[in-house]
Design a protein around this motif. Sequence first.
Motif, PDB file in Angstrom:
ATOM      1  N   VAL A 283     -36.012  51.066 -46.114  1.00 37.13           N
ATOM      2  CA  VAL A 283     -37.042  50.022 -45.995  1.00 37.13           C
ATOM      3  C   VAL A 283     -36.819  48.924 -47.031  1.00 37.13           C
ATOM      4  O   VAL A 283     -36.870  47.727 -46.715  1.00 37.13           O
ATOM      5  CB  VAL A 283     -38.443  50.640 -46.143  1.00 37.13           C
ATOM      6  N   GLU A 284     -36.547  49.322 -48.258  1.00 40.27           N
ATOM      7  CA  GLU A 284     -36.371  48.335 -49.321  1.00 40.27           C
ATOM      8  C   GLU A 284     -35.042  47.592 -49.166  1.00 40.27           C
ATOM      9  O   GLU A 284     -34.976  46.378 -49.415  1.00 40.27           O
ATOM     10  CB  GLU A 284     -36.498  49.025 -50.679  1.00 40.27           C
ATOM     11  N   HIS A 285     -33.980  48.289 -48.740  1.00 45.98           N
ATOM     12  CA  HIS A 285     -32.665  47.655 -48.587  1.00 45.98           C
ATOM     13  C   HIS A 285     -32.672  46.614 -47.475  1.00 45.98           C
ATOM     14  O   HIS A 285     -32.127  45.509 -47.639  1.00 45.98           O
ATOM     15  CB  HIS A 285     -31.597  48.711 -48.297  1.00 45.98           C
ATOM     16  N   TYR A 286     -33.282  46.942 -46.339  1.00 51.41           N
ATOM     17  CA  TYR A 286     -33.271  46.034 -45.183  1.00 51.41           C
ATOM     18  C   TYR A 286     -34.496  45.113 -45.139  1.00 51.41           C
ATOM     19  O   TYR A 286     -34.615  44.301 -44.219  1.00 51.41           O
ATOM     20  CB  TYR A 286     -33.167  46.837 -43.884  1.00 51.41           C
ATOM     21  N   GLY A 287     -35.355  45.217 -46.127  1.00 50.05           N
ATOM     22  CA  GLY A 287     -36.518  44.335 -46.189  1.00 50.05           C
ATOM     23  C   GLY A 287     -37.473  44.521 -45.017  1.00 50.05           C
ATOM     24  O   GLY A 287     -38.028  43.552 -44.491  1.00 50.05           O
ATOM     25  N   VAL A 288     -37.690  45.778 -44.617  1.00 56.05           N
ATOM     26  CA  VAL A 288     -38.572  46.062 -43.477  1.00 56.05           C
ATOM     27  C   VAL A 288     -40.017  45.749 -43.861  1.00 56.05           C
ATOM     28  O   VAL A 288     -40.498  46.148 -44.923  1.00 56.05           O
ATOM     29  CB  VAL A 288     -38.455  47.536 -43.054  1.00 56.05           C
ATOM     30  N   ASP A 289     -40.715  45.037 -42.983  1.00 55.35           N
ATOM     31  CA  ASP A 289     -42.136  44.742 -43.196  1.00 55.35           C
ATOM     32  C   ASP A 289     -42.948  45.976 -42.807  1.00 55.35           C
ATOM     33  O   ASP A 289     -43.050  46.314 -41.632  1.00 55.35           O
ATOM     34  CB  ASP A 289     -42.556  43.545 -42.344  1.00 55.35           C
ATOM     35  N   VAL A 290     -43.506  46.667 -43.787  1.00 53.75           N
ATOM     36  CA  VAL A 290     -44.275  47.888 -43.514  1.00 53.75           C
ATOM     37  C   VAL A 290     -45.779  47.659 -43.707  1.00 53.75           C
ATOM     38  O   VAL A 290     -46.541  48.604 -43.879  1.00 53.75           O
ATOM     39  CB  VAL A 290     -43.792  49.068 -44.388  1.00 53.75           C
ATOM     40  N   THR A 291     -46.192  46.404 -43.647  1.00 50.46           N
ATOM     41  CA  THR A 291     -47.612  46.078 -43.791  1.00 50.46           C
ATOM     42  C   THR A 291     -48.415  46.733 -42.674  1.00 50.46           C
ATOM     43  O   THR A 291     -48.083  46.578 -41.495  1.00 50.46           O
ATOM     44  CB  THR A 291     -47.830  44.556 -43.731  1.00 50.46           C
ATOM     45  N   PRO A 292     -49.481  47.479 -42.997  1.00 51.09           N
ATOM     46  CA  PRO A 292     -50.275  48.112 -41.937  1.00 51.09           C
ATOM     47  C   PRO A 292     -51.107  47.093 -41.171  1.00 51.09           C
ATOM     48  O   PRO A 292     -51.368  45.988 -41.648  1.00 51.09           O
ATOM     49  CB  PRO A 292     -51.183  49.080 -42.711  1.00 51.09           C
ATOM     50  N   ALA A 293     -51.520  47.494 -39.972  1.00 52.40           N
ATOM     51  CA  ALA A 293     -52.336  46.612 -39.131  1.00 52.40           C
ATOM     52  C   ALA A 293     -53.748  46.475 -39.678  1.00 52.40           C
ATOM     53  O   ALA A 293     -54.358  45.400 -39.613  1.00 52.40           O
ATOM     54  CB  ALA A 293     -52.369  47.145 -37.703  1.00 52.40           C
ATOM     55  N   LYS A 294     -54.306  47.584 -40.204  1.00 54.24           N
ATOM     56  CA  LYS A 294     -55.678  47.592 -40.711  1.00 54.24           C
ATOM     57  C   LYS A 294     -55.734  48.418 -41.986  1.00 54.24           C
ATOM     58  O   LYS A 294     -55.091  49.473 -42.093  1.00 54.24           O
ATOM     59  CB  LYS A 294     -56.634  48.214 -39.684  1.00 54.24           C
ATOM     60  N   VAL A 295     -56.538  47.948 -42.957  1.00 52.19           N
ATOM     61  CA  VAL A 295     -56.731  48.667 -44.216  1.00 52.19           C
ATOM     62  C   VAL A 295     -58.222  48.903 -44.416  1.00 52.19           C
ATOM     63  O   VAL A 295     -59.020  47.964 -44.354  1.00 52.19           O
ATOM     64  CB  VAL A 295     -56.152  47.888 -45.420  1.00 52.19           C
ATOM     65  N   PHE A 296     -58.589  50.160 -44.647  1.00 56.39           N
ATOM     66  CA  PHE A 296     -59.972  50.540 -44.885  1.00 56.39           C
ATOM     67  C   PHE A 296     -60.094  51.171 -46.272  1.00 56.39           C
ATOM     68  O   PHE A 296     -59.092  51.553 -46.887  1.00 56.39           O
ATOM     69  CB  PHE A 296     -60.456  51.535 -43.827  1.00 56.39           C
ATOM     70  N   SER A 297     -61.315  51.321 -46.759  1.00 53.01           N
ATOM     71  CA  SER A 297     -61.582  52.042 -47.999  1.00 53.01           C
ATOM     72  C   SER A 297     -62.023  53.469 -47.653  1.00 53.01           C
ATOM     73  O   SER A 297     -62.314  53.785 -46.494  1.00 53.01           O
ATOM     74  CB  SER A 297     -62.678  51.344 -48.803  1.00 53.01           C
ATOM     75  N   LEU A 298     -62.116  54.353 -48.657  1.00 57.66           N
ATOM     76  CA  LEU A 298     -62.473  55.750 -48.405  1.00 57.66           C
ATOM     77  C   LEU A 298     -63.824  55.892 -47.689  1.00 57.66           C
ATOM     78  O   LEU A 298     -63.915  56.654 -46.712  1.00 57.66           O
ATOM     79  CB  LEU A 298     -62.456  56.543 -49.715  1.00 57.66           C
ATOM     80  N   PRO A 299     -64.886  55.182 -48.100  1.00 58.21           N
ATOM     81  CA  PRO A 299     -66.151  55.331 -47.374  1.00 58.21           C
ATOM     82  C   PRO A 299     -66.075  54.851 -45.922  1.00 58.21           C
ATOM     83  O   PRO A 299     -66.944  55.202 -45.117  1.00 58.21           O
ATOM     84  CB  PRO A 299     -67.130  54.458 -48.183  1.00 58.21           C
ATOM     85  N   GLN A 300     -65.059  54.073 -45.593  1.00 58.68           N
ATOM     86  CA  GLN A 300     -64.928  53.513 -44.247  1.00 58.68           C
ATOM     87  C   GLN A 300     -64.082  54.371 -43.305  1.00 58.68           C
ATOM     88  O   GLN A 300     -63.750  53.935 -42.208  1.00 58.68           O
ATOM     89  CB  GLN A 300     -64.309  52.110 -44.324  1.00 58.68           C
ATOM     90  N   VAL A 301     -63.767  55.603 -43.692  1.00 57.75           N
ATOM     91  CA  VAL A 301     -62.945  56.459 -42.835  1.00 57.75           C
ATOM     92  C   VAL A 301     -63.542  56.634 -41.433  1.00 57.75           C
ATOM     93  O   VAL A 301     -62.801  56.559 -40.437  1.00 57.75           O
ATOM     94  CB  VAL A 301     -62.681  57.824 -43.514  1.00 57.75           C
TER      95      VAL A 301
END
Length: 326
Positions: A283-301
């Motif tokens: 991932v780091e060598h090829y510069g893969v974009d691993v950004t997730p589609a959605k990010v939540f916090s623990l209370p938002q599970v």
Amino acid sequence: MKAIRIYEPGGPEKLIYEEVPTPQLREGWSLVKVLGFGINHSEIFTRKGQSPSVKFPRILGIECVGVIEDSTDEERLPAGQQVISIMGEMGRAFDGGYAEYALLPNEQIYPVETTLPIASWAAMPETYYTAFGSMTNLRLTDGNISGLSVLVRGATSGVGVAFVRLLKAYDQKVHVTGTSRSASKAELLKAEGFDEVVIDQQNILQTEARYDRVLDLIGPAALRDTFSHMNEQAIVCCTGLLGGIWSLDRFDPLEDMPPNVYLTSFHSGNDPAARLQEMIDFVEHYGVDVTPAKVFSLPQVPEAHRYLESTGSFGKVVVVNQENNS
């Protein structure tokens, strides 16, 4: 510590955010400060009561990323060491990653090194590792693959999106087709790197095309139809179970498989100790974009579960423990 605990199977509302005792260290186990984790379809199955071996109450979560807080193996797992934990019986036989801290067996904790942001790192263990392992089992890291045609069944899933990101970072010229049950997601898939989109209607592909490599994330529910779309010498990797069927009824390899093709599989329990750092380095060598589609916090599970189950879900969903990252 704060955690998400479930006392009985049901809907997302059964996931309760509450204060629970921090696990106490015991021989052969280490305490991980959880920085983030992905939300997975298998956890939704368990939440609904579809994992017969799981007894409630339970803290779910089959993966996490974090750092060692306290350890019984200080040589391999010193305090502060970055780690990933996936699968085993995590979140099933014992409490998992939906918490600020997780007590995990030492053999299920894998030291890694990365400079990725937490949200991106949290997107990787189960999803990108599964995509990366499938990619290698499909022989798509073996040099020149530009002339191959690749199909991803279940392309809108987190693993489907991760797979095309990895593959296109490795070779931009390879032609990748993705499937979706909804034509409305075609532009989203093309924005992720898919060259073409085919509609999957009740596990039947609406095309006569054939392919050299197939990543089948639908699983046994679609596998016979997948076989009908394979070129000679093609490889299919059956990785997912998004179709909700766990086995192929009355499977006869001589009759059901076309001649001169190969069937393989991958799951995240396949040798993670050797491959997790290899995946991060890729991932780091090829510069893969691993950004997730959605990010939540623990209370938002619970909200994260609702999103992943919705018809509008797309890509990887992660939770970042904001208190542990402050």
